[in-house]
Design an enzyme around this catalytic site. Structure first.
Site, PDB file in Angstrom:
ATOM      1  N   THR A 183     -54.403 -19.812  64.155  1.00  0.00           N
ATOM      2  CA  THR A 183     -53.322 -19.181  63.403  1.00  0.00           C
ATOM      3  C   THR A 183     -53.446 -19.665  61.965  1.00  0.00           C
ATOM      4  OG1 THR A 183     -51.817 -21.007  63.768  1.00  0.00           O
ATOM      5  CG2 THR A 183     -51.802 -19.257  65.410  1.00  0.00           C
ATOM      6  N   GLU A 330     -51.672 -15.082  68.547  1.00  0.00           N
ATOM      7  CA  GLU A 330     -51.325 -15.586  69.883  1.00  0.00           C
ATOM      8  C   GLU A 330     -51.304 -14.488  70.945  1.00  0.00           C
ATOM      9  OE1 GLU A 330     -49.843 -16.415  67.086  1.00  0.00           O
ATOM     10  OE2 GLU A 330     -49.163 -18.495  67.070  1.00  0.00           O
ATOM     11  N   LYS A 439     -30.680 -16.004  53.955  1.00  0.00           N
ATOM     12  CA  LYS A 439     -29.343 -16.318  54.467  1.00  0.00           C
ATOM     13  C   LYS A 439     -28.381 -16.443  53.305  1.00  0.00           C
ATOM     14  CE  LYS A 439     -31.382 -18.348  58.489  1.00  0.00           C
ATOM     15  NZ  LYS A 439     -32.348 -19.398  58.737  1.00  0.00           N
ATOM     16  N   TRP A 444     -27.200 -12.371  57.143  1.00  0.00           N
ATOM     17  CA  TRP A 444     -28.661 -12.356  57.148  1.00  0.00           C
ATOM     18  C   TRP A 444     -29.131 -11.075  56.481  1.00  0.00           C
ATOM     19  CZ3 TRP A 444     -31.526 -14.265  62.115  1.00  0.00           C
ATOM     20  CH2 TRP A 444     -31.144 -15.596  62.364  1.00  0.00           C
TER      21      TRP A 444
END
Ligand code: ADP
Length: 540
Positions: A183, A330, A439, A444
């Site tokens: 990753t 993944e 935030k 949000w």
């Protein structure tokens, strides 16, 4: 239980390699070199060369399970490593050439790479890595820009020339490792994901389904996505599995070079991240009709969100279809694809576009759900945001080494770190990566939704929205904007453009007009850099 009575036949990459020689010996693999010349191989030749590579690696002492790394652009030799290394029971480890040398060193050490196959054109980069990786025993140089210089390692072509073009590949356990991809490590150290033969083969089969990516023998596949990025989304394996023609762009990923290759080789299916396609759409808009793209069937776009305006622009202005997909290293990497389902096909155009611009629904054998902070599964109402979790036969069960256990739930799901909504039809919309959510007060704000809307403005080429610190609201959105050449826009115009679709408190506090948005090693907007540079912009 009554046991099934069918053969226990292992699902291995070896079968794909052998089958390609049996049925598609004359199909072409085209590779573009750094000097822009094209080299052509047939599948039969590639098979012979893969066998020669396996023989050479065996002679160099590569044993089952050993890691053979690649530091390469997309080309035929990289494909040979993709096939020969797993087929001999070793593990191909794709190093990301866009990372900093220190990161590449960390990753190669962590994987304990024994052999590195490196492009001649990348030797200056590799020189900064090699001494830091004591496990490396052999270096093989692909002479993409001239023969291997004295002392740099074995010359790939010379090495192959000394070997027989046949190899008796062993029968392998389908659960054996085939490939390791790391990753990008935007949070913490990069982590190794170890694909097995089984996961790779199952991923390939499902990727080839018509409603997934749908690769077939009559396709001409151009993986623009690098082979060091999540196995080039499995496209090299899908092409080999079906006998599709492959076109590799080498290091030339600019719009003009790609458009030239698409037209010249009659590409039917190309795949890459949105930043590549934003450039291609701008080039097509600037000079429509310059390239004959009549062979193009679809462009697979993923890796970050494809703006609806781009999907629509390709279709309406150039008759080109986009398939939007989501995945991660993944997940091998395909997880979801945004196909228009029968139930959506009959709705109005805006709803169909909204489905196509979503991240879609899960492909066969991947399961998804979204949960709140306590792990409670959330409703599929298209509104409630939560973290996406996935599971399936090509979803990682752990990382290589003893790291990152907190990414799995106790009931066996992988926590993606993506914040999503899922609607009643199952379509998922990524509103953010959890680390990019803005935030503001209690609210949000989705950076992705704002970016997509901004990129629909006629003057805006690229937009990245990110959180800046704010004395009163903790965080507020800022937008970095790259304008199209010769175009202008003011803050007030951009505010007005967003105002119809968003509540006032969602509008960015400021727009920063920049030359370029910093990119990650896989071509996505690098928001951590923007936060670093402009994070205090509102604190003055
Ligand atoms: P990294 O981005 O860390 O280099 P990956 O390629 O594995 O590594 O990235 C996976 C992530 O990319 C996903 O978790 C998601 O945040 C993002 N992503 C992938 N596809 C899409 C998409 N179609 N829309 C939005 N985000 C996407």
């Amino acid at each position: 239980m009554l046991a099934g009575r069918m053969m226990d036949f292992p699902l291995t990459v070896t079968h794909l390699l052998e089958r390609a020689r049996s049925y598609f010996p004359d199909t072409e693999i085209v590779s573009r070199r750094p000097d822009k010349s094209l080299v052509r191989h047939t599948y039969a030749e590639m098979h012979g060369r893969a066998c020669q590579l396996a023989n050479a690696l065996t002679r160099l002492g590569v044993r089952k399970g050993a890691r053979v790394a690649t530091l390469s652009w997309n080309h035929v030799a990289h494909l040979e490593a993709y096939l020969a290394v797993p087929a001999m029971g070793a593990v191909v480890h794709t190093l990301n050439l866009r990372l900093h040398p220190n990161e590449i060193t960390y990753i190669a050490r962590h994987a304990e790479d024994e052999v590195v196959i490196v492009d001649h054109s990348l030797l200056p980069l590799f020189a900064k890595v090699r001494d830091g990786v004591p496990s490396i025993r052999h270096v093989i140089v692909v002479p993409d820009a001239g023969p291997a210089p004295e002392g740099s390692g074995h010359d790939y072509e010379a090495l192959l020339a000394g070997e027989r073009p046949e190899h008796d590949f062993p029968r392998l356990d389908e659960n054996a490792a085939a490939m390791i991809c790391y990753t990008s490590g935007t949070t913490g150290n990069p982590k190794g994901v170890v694909y097995s033969h089984r996961s790779t083969v199952l991923h390939t089969l499902v990727a080839c389904m018509r409603d997934t990516i749908g690769v077939g023998e009559d396709d001409v596949v151009l993986p623009v996505v690098p082979m060091f990025h999540a196995a080039a989304w499995g496209l090299p394996y899908s092409a080999v599995a079906t006998g599709a023609k492959l076109v590799f762009p080498g290091p030339h990923l600019d719009p003009a070079s790609l458009l030239d290759l698409m037209a010249r080789e009659k590409v039917t299916l190309a795949a890459g991240v949105p930043t590549i396609w934003i450039g291609i759409l701008a080039a097509l808009d600037a000079a429509p009709g310059t390239h004959d793209l009549s062979s193009m069937r679809t462009m697979i776009i993923g890796g970050s969100a494809a703006p609806a305006s781009m999907i629509e622009g390709f279709q309406k202005r150039h008759g080109l279809e986009v398939t939007h997909a989501w995945g991660m290293t993944e997940t091998n990497p395909l997880g979801t694809v945004a196909r228009v389902k029968r139930s959506v096909a009959g709705r109005d155009e805006a709803q169909r576009l909204s489905a196509r611009a979503s991240q879609g629904y899960a492909v066969t054998f991947v399961e998804k759900r979204h949960v709140d902070d306590t792990g409670k599964v959330l409703p599929r109402d298209g509104e409630t945001m939560g973290e996406l979790e996935v599971r399936g036969p090509w979803v990682a069960a752990s990382y290589y080494g003893d790291e990152g256990h907190d990414r799995w739930t106790s009931d066996g799901w992988f926590k993606t770190g993506d914040v999503v909504t899922i609607d009643a039809d199952g379509y998922m919309r990524i509103t953010d990566r959890s680390k990019d959510v803005i935030k503001s007060g209690g609210e949000w704000i989705s950076s992705v939704a704002l970016e997509n809307a901004l990129m629909a403005h006629p003057s805006v080429l690229e937009a990245a929205v990110f959180a800046a610190r704010h004395p009163r609201w903790d965080e507020r959105p800022l937008a970095a904007i790259v304008l199209k050449p010769g175009k202008t826009a003011t803050n007030a115009e951009l505010d007005a453009h967003l105002a119809g679709a968003f509540a006032k408190i969602w509008l960015p506090d400021d727009y920063l007009f920049v030359e370029q948005i910093p990119r990650t090693s896989t071509g996505k907007f690098l928001k951590s850099k923007l936060r670093e540079q402009y994070g205090d912009h509102l604190m003055k």
